[in-house]
Design an enzyme around this catalytic site. Structure first.
Site, short mmCIF file in Angstrom:
data_model
loop_
_atom_site.label_atom_id
_atom_site.label_comp_id
_atom_site.label_asym_id
_atom_site.label_seq_id
_atom_site.Cartn_x
_atom_site.Cartn_y
_atom_site.Cartn_z
N TRP A 141 1.04 -1.64 -0.18
CA TRP A 141 -0.21 -0.43 -0.08
C TRP A 141 1.39 1.62 -0.07
O TRP A 141 1.72 1.23 0.35
CB TRP A 141 -1.03 0.18 1.07
CG TRP A 141 -2.37 0.71 0.96
CD1 TRP A 141 -2.55 2.20 1.50
CD2 TRP A 141 -3.65 0.11 0.64
NE1 TRP A 141 -3.89 2.16 1.22
CE2 TRP A 141 -4.19 1.04 0.63
CE3 TRP A 141 -3.40 -0.89 -0.96
CZ2 TRP A 141 -5.59 1.51 -0.51
CZ3 TRP A 141 -4.45 -0.90 -1.10
CH2 TRP A 141 -5.67 -0.11 -1.67
N GLU A 200 -3.05 9.03 -1.57
CA GLU A 200 -2.49 7.51 -1.44
C GLU A 200 -1.84 7.25 -2.56
O GLU A 200 -1.16 5.66 -3.23
CB GLU A 200 -3.40 5.79 -1.25
CG GLU A 200 -4.18 6.67 -0.08
CD GLU A 200 -5.19 5.38 0.21
OE1 GLU A 200 -6.24 4.79 -0.43
OE2 GLU A 200 -5.12 4.91 0.96
N GLU A 425 -18.82 6.96 -4.47
CA GLU A 425 -17.53 7.64 -4.66
C GLU A 425 -17.82 8.32 -5.82
O GLU A 425 -17.05 9.48 -5.19
CB GLU A 425 -15.91 6.50 -4.73
CG GLU A 425 -15.08 7.03 -4.22
CD GLU A 425 -14.10 5.89 -4.41
OE1 GLU A 425 -13.67 5.54 -5.62
OE2 GLU A 425 -13.03 5.67 -3.44
C1 NOJ Z 1 -6.18 2.89 -4.40
C2 NOJ Z 1 -6.20 4.06 -3.46
O1 NOJ Z 1 -6.55 4.24 -3.08
C3 NOJ Z 1 -7.34 5.25 -4.47
O2 NOJ Z 1 -7.15 6.51 -4.08
C4 NOJ Z 1 -5.66 4.42 -5.78
O3 NOJ Z 1 -6.40 6.06 -6.51
C5 NOJ Z 1 -5.72 4.01 -6.62
N1 NOJ Z 1 -5.21 2.97 -5.51
C6 NOJ Z 1 -5.24 3.27 -7.25
O4 NOJ Z 1 -3.33 4.03 -6.90
C1 NOJ Z 2 -9.40 5.83 -2.01
C2 NOJ Z 2 -9.26 8.12 -1.61
O1 NOJ Z 2 -8.07 8.12 -2.65
C3 NOJ Z 2 -8.72 7.39 -0.37
O2 NOJ Z 2 -8.48 8.75 0.23
C4 NOJ Z 2 -9.89 7.03 0.68
O3 NOJ Z 2 -9.04 7.43 1.62
C5 NOJ Z 2 -10.06 5.88 0.46
N1 NOJ Z 2 -10.07 5.54 -0.68
C6 NOJ Z 2 -10.90 4.96 1.25
O4 NOJ Z 2 -12.16 6.02 1.30
#
Ligand code: NOJ
Ligand code: NOJ
Length: 581
Positions: A141, A200, A425
């Site tokens: 992650w 992330e 989302e």
């Molecule tokens: C999962 C993350 O939560 C999201 O924010 C991100 O865009 C995707 N992975 C792709 O990296």
């Molecule tokens: C993806 C988002 O980019 C991130 O900000 C968030 O924490 C996770 N999803 C979980 O909702």
């Protein structure tokens, strides 16, 4: 004939997806209870969709595949519980006490869970997400994400301040404070470290993370003082001063927007910045730009640049007037699910504008500066810089246009909300239908806080009023006070090939380097081309950020991110050798 029948059935079912052609006011009325129920359904142990989450654990979404969001993120949980704690402490919902205590106890357990980021004392607090049974998530992650502890501290400090004011001081000192202190110590000790951003994806420095760390340490210092923990108070205040200086360096004066991350190779236009404005809103801080308050000239200029970046890239925004609301996403270069609008980002734009209206109305005036002029001229092309009292027609014209603009973002969300009121989302940039995680807890919380701001509801201040920086004189690391007043010569050398008529300059976060203003950048000499060079006298023992820029026929080109960082020695001199990037 048969084909025609099939087609009309398809069309009928597509159009019924978008049942909500409501105005912002009507949508707020019908959606608010659905959003509140949506939040509560995703909290263990008894939320109807929380699927076995432990008590106080907030699931991000009940979705278990494409994507699997059945985890608990510290960021999402803390933002969601900040909204619930605000409702509880302001008397909007007095039934939430048990859920808040469950949340506190769950987070206290998670703090102690060893995980791939470390243990509680070796960096584990920066772990972004956990399993909903309170065990560590050990898969690959983007970690660490250093906004989490700060956001959790802010939620819990809001609760602690309320309990303290009602006389529950022992519980605050003995039970809440040790948990809050761990998160604040983490922010104070790690603010200068690289972090993954809130999406992330990018490991660098992130405006949102810097800003929420700053906020948590300010209010943490105030709470520590109240509780008599003076050594913590001074540690937090000093880190907060450094953070506030650093925060200024994200502003891009040439583009009129806040650069969201120092890395990532993107434009830097990002909902990161709008979310920062709403989550560090302090109604007592007026329109201060130093903390990027929602009505500050910098935050308004930034909002326009951010919103405009989505006008031409999403099909559902086509044909909408260039000064009207559109659907917005995380950032224009986003490719997650092919890059689409998000409910929580579109709602954040509305909330920032409602927050701004709260302050203008409370102060009885509105200020247009050269920085915010383009934002206001969207609504009235003849407006000029100046301060407009609430008795003026300009004030009335601009505030009613901003209200219409804000309501437009809520109406966009309403248009793409199915008749059930459920919020996922994302929604598809071409068809508008829902995408990615269903019933995203954060989407529901974003609706709740936007509606509250629309109603003019405000919550406790965090100490943003009257903050100032003294970055260039004291250095971003020193926090002021201990006066090393000397200056040292620094010889900057940059290797860069240029075309005839093109020149290299240096610009940076401190006043001798022009405070990031390309017009105040310092020219380098090409006497030893391609090694450009200049010697500049700078304050000793001072940390700052800088970049080289090229100027050619009036056009400015910046080096790529991240910003360069440098700390001057306490005495002597220094040679810094760089190469264009
Ligand atoms: C999962 C993350 O939560 C999201 O924010 C991100 O865009 C995707 N992975 C792709 O990296
Ligand atoms: C993806 C988002 O980019 C991130 O900000 C968030 O924490 C996770 N999803 C979980 O909702």
């Amino acid at each position: 004939m048969r084909a025609f029948v099939v087609l009309s059935v398809v069309l009928a079912s597509v159009s019924s997806v978008f049942a909500q052609t409501a105005s912002a006011a009507a949508y707020a009325t019908t959606e608010a209870p659905i959003a509140k129920a949506g939040v509560l359904a995703n909290i263990g142990p008894s939320g109807s969709k929380s699927q076995g989450a432990k008590a106080g654990i907030v699931i991000a979404s009940p979705s278990t595949s494409n994507p699997d969001y059945l985890y608990t993120w510290t960021r999402d949980s803390s933002l969601v519980f900040k909204a619930l704690i605000d409702q509880y402490t302001s008397g909007i919902d007095t039934t939430l006490r048990g859920a808040i205590d469950n949340f506190f106890n769950a987070e206290k357990i998670l703090q102690q869970v060893s995980n791939p980021s470390g243990t509680v004392s070796t960096g584990g607090l920066g772990e972004p997400k956990f399993n909903i049974d309170e065990t560590a998530f050990t898969g690959a992650w983007g970690r660490p994400q250093r906004d989490g502890p700060a956001l959790r501290a802010t939620a819990l400090i809001t609760y602690a301040n309320y309990l303290y004011s009602t006389g529950n001081t022992t519980f605050v000192s003995n039970t809440l404070w040790p948990v809050i202190k761990l998160d604040l110590d983490y922010a104070a000790n790690n603010w200068n470290q690289t972090t993954f951003d809130l999406w992330e994806e990018v490991s660098s420095s992130s405006f949102f993370t810097t800003a929420v760390q700053h906020r948590s340490l300010r209010e943490g210092a105030t709470l520590a003082t109240k509780l008599g923990v003076t050594s913590s108070a001074s540690t937090y205040t000093s880190a907060a001063s450094s953070l506030l200086c650093f925060l200024q360096s994200y502003w891009n004066p040439a583009g009129g927007y806040i650069t969201a991350n120092t890395g990532g190779g993107r434009s830097g236009k990002d909902a990161n910045t709008v979310l920062t404005s709403i989550h560090t809103f302090d109604p007592a801080a007026g329109c201060d730009a130093v903390t990027f308050q929602p009505c500050s000239d910098k935050a308004l200029s930034n909002l326009k640049v951010y919103v405009d970046s989505f006008r031409s890239i999403y099909g559902i925004n086509s044909g909408i007037a260039s000064n009207a609301a559109v659907a917005t996403g995380r950032y224009p270069e986003d490719t997650y699910y092919n890059g689409n609008p998000w409910y929580l980002t579109t709602l954040a734009v509305a909330e920032q504008l409602y927050d701004a209206l709260i302050v203008w109305n409370a102060r009885g005036s509105l200020n247009v500066t050269s920085t915010s002029l383009a934002f206001f001229q969207q609504f009235s092309s003849s407006v000029t810089t100046g301060t407009y009292p609430s008795t003026s027609t300009t004030f009335t014209t601009l505030t009613s246009a901003v209200k219409t603009f804000a309501d437009g973002f809520v109406a966009v969300v309403a248009k793409y909300t199915p008749s059930s009121g459920a919020l996922s989302e994302q929604f598809d940039k071409s068809s508008g239908s829902q995408l990615s995680a269903a019933d995203l807890t954060w989407s529901y919380a974003a609706a709740l806080t936007a509606f509250e701001a629309r109603n003019g509801t405000t919550f406790a201040s965090w100490g943003a009023a009257g903050l100032t920086t003294s970055c260039s004189s004291s250095g971003s690391g020193s926090g002021g006070g201990s006066g090393s007043s000397g200056s040292v010569p620094v010889n900057f050398q940059e290797t860069a090939t240029t075309v005839y008529g093109e020149n290299i300059f240096i610009v940076g976060s401190i006043s001798p380097l022009g405070n990031w203003d390309p017009n105040s950048a310092i020219a380098l000499s090409a006497a030893n081309y391609p090694n450009w060079q200049v010697s500049i006298s700078l304050p000793a023992s001072t940390t700052f950020q800088y970049k080289y820029i090229r100027k050619y026929n009036g056009a400015v080109t910046w080096e790529s991110d991240p910003n360069r960082s440098f700390t001057t020695p306490s005495s002597g001199s220094y040679n810094e050798n760089d190469t264009w990037r």
